[in-house]
Motif scaffolding. Structure first.
Motif, PDB file in Angstrom:
ATOM      1  N   GLU A   6      22.167  41.043  37.524  1.00 46.27           N
ATOM      2  CA  GLU A   6      22.335  42.242  38.349  1.00 46.27           C
ATOM      3  C   GLU A   6      22.687  41.874  39.786  1.00 46.27           C
ATOM      4  OE1 GLU A   6      18.745  44.475  37.860  1.00 46.27           O
ATOM      5  OE2 GLU A   6      19.316  45.218  35.867  1.00 46.27           O
ATOM      6  N   HIS A   7      22.044  40.837  40.305  1.00 48.61           N
ATOM      7  CA  HIS A   7      22.336  40.389  41.660  1.00 48.61           C
ATOM      8  C   HIS A   7      23.759  39.829  41.752  1.00 48.61           C
ATOM      9  CE1 HIS A   7      21.576  38.904  45.669  1.00 48.61           C
ATOM     10  NE2 HIS A   7      21.952  37.677  45.308  1.00 48.61           N
ATOM     11  N   SER A   8      24.160  39.051  40.774  1.00 44.31           N
ATOM     12  CA  SER A   8      25.500  38.471  40.774  1.00 44.31           C
ATOM     13  C   SER A   8      26.571  39.553  40.745  1.00 44.31           C
ATOM     14  CB  SER A   8      25.673  37.537  39.567  1.00 44.31           C
ATOM     15  OG  SER A   8      24.794  36.431  39.653  1.00 44.31           O
TER      16      SER A   8
ATOM     17  N   LEU B 190      29.363  40.009  43.579  1.00 46.08           N
ATOM     18  CA  LEU B 190      30.772  39.956  43.201  1.00 46.08           C
ATOM     19  C   LEU B 190      31.482  41.246  43.614  1.00 46.08           C
ATOM     20  CD1 LEU B 190      30.499  38.288  39.695  1.00 46.08           C
ATOM     21  CD2 LEU B 190      31.855  37.409  41.603  1.00 46.08           C
ATOM     22  N   THR B 191      30.835  42.375  43.396  1.00 39.36           N
ATOM     23  CA  THR B 191      31.424  43.665  43.770  1.00 39.36           C
ATOM     24  C   THR B 191      31.672  43.713  45.274  1.00 39.36           C
ATOM     25  OG1 THR B 191      30.334  44.787  41.926  1.00 39.36           O
ATOM     26  CG2 THR B 191      31.063  46.160  43.766  1.00 39.36           C
ATOM     27  N   LYS B 192      30.686  43.300  46.047  1.00 34.17           N
ATOM     28  CA  LYS B 192      30.808  43.277  47.503  1.00 34.17           C
ATOM     29  C   LYS B 192      31.973  42.390  47.930  1.00 34.17           C
ATOM     30  CE  LYS B 192      28.218  41.460  51.519  1.00 34.17           C
ATOM     31  NZ  LYS B 192      28.341  42.605  52.444  1.00 34.17           N
ATOM     32  N   THR B 193      32.062  41.208  47.342  1.00 31.63           N
ATOM     33  CA  THR B 193      33.092  40.247  47.733  1.00 31.63           C
ATOM     34  C   THR B 193      34.481  40.720  47.354  1.00 31.63           C
ATOM     35  OG1 THR B 193      31.501  38.434  47.504  1.00 31.63           O
ATOM     36  CG2 THR B 193      33.829  37.847  47.505  1.00 31.63           C
TER      37      THR B 193
ATOM     38  N   PHE C 130      29.730  38.669  32.164  1.00 35.13           N
ATOM     39  CA  PHE C 130      30.768  38.827  33.174  1.00 35.13           C
ATOM     40  C   PHE C 130      31.717  39.978  32.865  1.00 35.13           C
ATOM     41  CE2 PHE C 130      31.908  35.957  36.753  1.00 35.13           C
ATOM     42  CZ  PHE C 130      32.872  36.758  37.330  1.00 35.13           C
ATOM     43  N   ASP C 131      31.890  40.289  31.600  1.00 34.17           N
ATOM     44  CA  ASP C 131      32.800  41.385  31.248  1.00 34.17           C
ATOM     45  C   ASP C 131      32.309  42.723  31.785  1.00 34.17           C
ATOM     46  OD1 ASP C 131      35.323  41.792  29.956  1.00 34.17           O
ATOM     47  OD2 ASP C 131      34.297  42.957  28.419  1.00 34.17           O
ATOM     48  N   LEU C 132      30.998  42.856  32.004  1.00 29.99           N
ATOM     49  CA  LEU C 132      30.472  44.077  32.623  1.00 29.99           C
ATOM     50  C   LEU C 132      31.093  44.305  33.992  1.00 29.99           C
ATOM     51  CD1 LEU C 132      26.620  43.983  31.897  1.00 29.99           C
ATOM     52  CD2 LEU C 132      28.301  45.572  30.965  1.00 29.99           C
ATOM     53  N   PHE C 133      31.299  43.220  34.710  1.00 34.21           N
ATOM     54  CA  PHE C 133      31.922  43.313  36.020  1.00 34.21           C
ATOM     55  C   PHE C 133      33.434  43.531  35.909  1.00 34.21           C
ATOM     56  CE2 PHE C 133      34.231  40.986  39.352  1.00 34.21           C
ATOM     57  CZ  PHE C 133      33.880  41.743  40.451  1.00 34.21           C
ATOM     58  N   LEU C 134      34.078  42.840  34.992  1.00 31.62           N
ATOM     59  CA  LEU C 134      35.535  42.846  34.918  1.00 31.62           C
ATOM     60  C   LEU C 134      36.123  44.116  34.324  1.00 31.62           C
ATOM     61  CD1 LEU C 134      36.149  39.191  33.684  1.00 31.62           C
ATOM     62  CD2 LEU C 134      36.618  40.087  35.975  1.00 31.62           C
ATOM     63  N   ARG C 135      35.408  44.767  33.427  1.00 33.45           N
ATOM     64  CA  ARG C 135      36.024  45.869  32.679  1.00 33.45           C
ATOM     65  C   ARG C 135      36.471  47.028  33.564  1.00 33.45           C
ATOM     66  NH1 ARG C 135      30.935  47.516  28.924  1.00 33.45           N
ATOM     67  NH2 ARG C 135      31.320  45.314  28.390  1.00 33.45           N
TER      68      ARG C 135
ATOM     69  N   VAL D 258      41.709  42.339  38.688  1.00 32.20           N
ATOM     70  CA  VAL D 258      41.191  40.994  38.915  1.00 32.20           C
ATOM     71  C   VAL D 258      41.588  40.073  37.759  1.00 32.20           C
ATOM     72  CG1 VAL D 258      39.116  39.587  39.179  1.00 32.20           C
ATOM     73  CG2 VAL D 258      39.246  41.822  40.287  1.00 32.20           C
ATOM     74  N   ASP D 259      42.300  39.003  38.090  1.00 33.02           N
ATOM     75  CA  ASP D 259      42.693  37.992  37.117  1.00 33.02           C
ATOM     76  C   ASP D 259      41.545  36.993  36.972  1.00 33.02           C
ATOM     77  OD1 ASP D 259      44.305  36.479  35.383  1.00 33.02           O
ATOM     78  OD2 ASP D 259      45.007  35.231  37.038  1.00 33.02           O
ATOM     79  N   TYR D 260      41.065  36.793  35.750  1.00 35.82           N
ATOM     80  CA  TYR D 260      39.881  35.975  35.503  1.00 35.82           C
ATOM     81  C   TYR D 260      40.223  34.787  34.614  1.00 35.82           C
ATOM     82  CZ  TYR D 260      35.414  34.568  33.378  1.00 35.82           C
ATOM     83  OH  TYR D 260      34.338  33.842  32.923  1.00 35.82           O
ATOM     84  N   VAL D 261      39.644  33.631  34.950  1.00 33.44           N
ATOM     85  CA  VAL D 261      39.646  32.494  34.036  1.00 33.44           C
ATOM     86  C   VAL D 261      38.251  31.880  34.047  1.00 33.44           C
ATOM     87  CG1 VAL D 261      40.550  30.979  35.848  1.00 33.44           C
ATOM     88  CG2 VAL D 261      40.678  30.259  33.454  1.00 33.44           C
ATOM     89  N   GLY D 262      37.725  31.632  32.867  1.00 35.18           N
ATOM     90  CA  GLY D 262      36.412  31.017  32.729  1.00 35.18           C
ATOM     91  C   GLY D 262      36.554  29.556  32.335  1.00 35.18           C
ATOM     92  N   TYR D 263      35.898  28.685  33.086  1.00 35.29           N
ATOM     93  CA  TYR D 263      35.944  27.244  32.819  1.00 35.29           C
ATOM     94  C   TYR D 263      34.567  26.753  32.380  1.00 35.29           C
ATOM     95  CZ  TYR D 263      40.315  27.010  35.577  1.00 35.29           C
ATOM     96  OH  TYR D 263      41.586  27.167  36.070  1.00 35.29           O
ATOM     97  N   ASP D 264      34.563  25.829  31.425  1.00 36.53           N
ATOM     98  CA  ASP D 264      33.308  25.185  31.040  1.00 36.53           C
ATOM     99  C   ASP D 264      33.631  23.809  30.490  1.00 36.53           C
ATOM    100  OD1 ASP D 264      30.305  26.585  30.532  1.00 36.53           O
ATOM    101  OD2 ASP D 264      30.650  24.658  29.526  1.00 36.53           O
ATOM    102  N   ILE D 265      32.682  22.887  30.627  1.00 38.28           N
ATOM    103  CA  ILE D 265      32.867  21.524  30.170  1.00 38.28           C
ATOM    104  C   ILE D 265      32.697  21.386  28.664  1.00 38.28           C
ATOM    105  CG2 ILE D 265      30.442  20.843  30.441  1.00 38.28           C
ATOM    106  CD1 ILE D 265      31.433  18.187  31.595  1.00 38.28           C
TER     107      ILE D 265
END
Length: 227
Positions: free
Chosen positions: A56-58, A62-65, A85-90, A95-102
């Protein structure tokens, strides 16, 4: 007696799978494979559960930024299992999104579950991500050794990003990581020594927003001092 102490120290430094000094990729693949952080919702830990305080904080930050700084592209490092994260993006198709992970199997899982989103395998400690307005990095540096925190900051600031939003815990003692298990962690305060990042645009106990150029300047200063 010395042999006994040596054996105990070796066991302390070893992972549960008998490997000393595992790479970051091995560490986080072990976490994923063994579901060490799994909850009822997310394999990425309770901090990725829908409705959790950190999520919720994130979303608020993110919305503010995005709204105040005109962010149009976000690199999420690490994206984990993309549980929230999709809750924020939908509601933000601009906003163009890419998710990175190792963890490659996790990226494959995300691609299958979210075919409309982009996910890429990336080791941020050794690789520079593609340019984005904002790099969002939640709960990453706390899992890394100090040398790898510096490498991460170096690669993030070299990416061409304008802004870096990173987990930083105000007042944390900044001790070195003790790798007693694959998912080892501790809190870090990136504004105090040895990191001493400059004053962020804004900050709280959990997330801080920096101009990438400011972080790059501090990393360059550190590199000169340690050359």
């Amino acid at each position: 007696m010395i042999d006994l102490l040596f054996r105990r120290l070796r066991r302390l430094l070893q992972t549960p799978y008998g490997q000393s000094n595992p790479t970051n990729r091995e560490r986080f693949e072990t976490v994923f494979r063994t579901r060490r952080w799994a909850t009822g919702q997310s394999v990425s830990g309770p901090g990725s559960d829908l409705g959790s305080g950190s999520v919720e904080h994130s979303i608020r930050m993110l919305t503010k930024t995005v709204d105040e700084l005109g962010v149009r592209s976000i690199a999420d490092v690490p994206c984990g299992d993309f549980n929230w994260f999709d809750l924020f993006l939908r509601d933000r198709p601009q906003v163009d999104y890419v998710g990175y992970d190792i963890v490659a199997p996790l990226i494959a899982q995300n691609r299958a579950a979210h075919p409309g989103r982009r996910f890429e395998v990336l080791d941020i400690v050794t690789e520079v991500p593609a340019p984005a307005d904002l790099i969002f990095s939640k709960d990453l540096v706390n899992h890394l050794y100090e040398r790898d925190v510096w490498a991460t900051l170096r690669n993030m600031s070299a990416s061409g990003a304008r802004w870096l939003m990173i987990t930083s815990n105000t007042g944390a003692p900044n001790k070195e990581l003790t790798l007693l298990r694959s998912g080892a962690s501790r809190e870090l305060d990136l504004q105090t020594a040895p990191y001493s990042l400059p004053t962020p645009v804004w900050s709280d106990h959990y997330l801080s927003l920096w101009r990438a150029e400011d972080v790059a300047a501090r990393v360059a200063e550190h590199d000169r001092q340690t050359a």
